[in-house]
Design a protein around this motif. Structure first.
Motif: not given
Length: 69
Positions: A47-69
């Motif tokens: 669903t649209r909601v599911g895709q939005g959740i996926l995008n938010v989690l992907g951005q969060l994971a990307s931010g955590v990965t970049h912060a760890g460097r």
């Protein structure tokens, strides 16, 4: 005609199950909650909601990965 959205019904079941005290849960009860949450994820994912959740989690994971460097 009354229609019930299965995903909405599962959200209610998950919230109801998670409100119970932790000490009162058996292993079977914890496994059943995990299965219900997994089924809810499968229903929400396309669903649209599911895709939005996926995008938010992907951005969060990307931010955590970049912060760890």
């Amino acid at each position: 005609m009354l229609t019930i959205n299965v995903a909405f019904l599962l959200v209610i079941v998950v919230v109801w199950r998670l409100r119970r005290r932790t000490e009162a849960r058996s292993r079977f009860d914890e496994k059943m909650t995990a299965v219900i949450v997994l089924a809810l994820g499968v229903l929400i994912a396309p669903t649209r909601v599911g895709q939005g959740i996926l995008n938010v989690l992907g951005q969060l994971a990307s931010g955590v990965t970049h912060a760890g460097r």
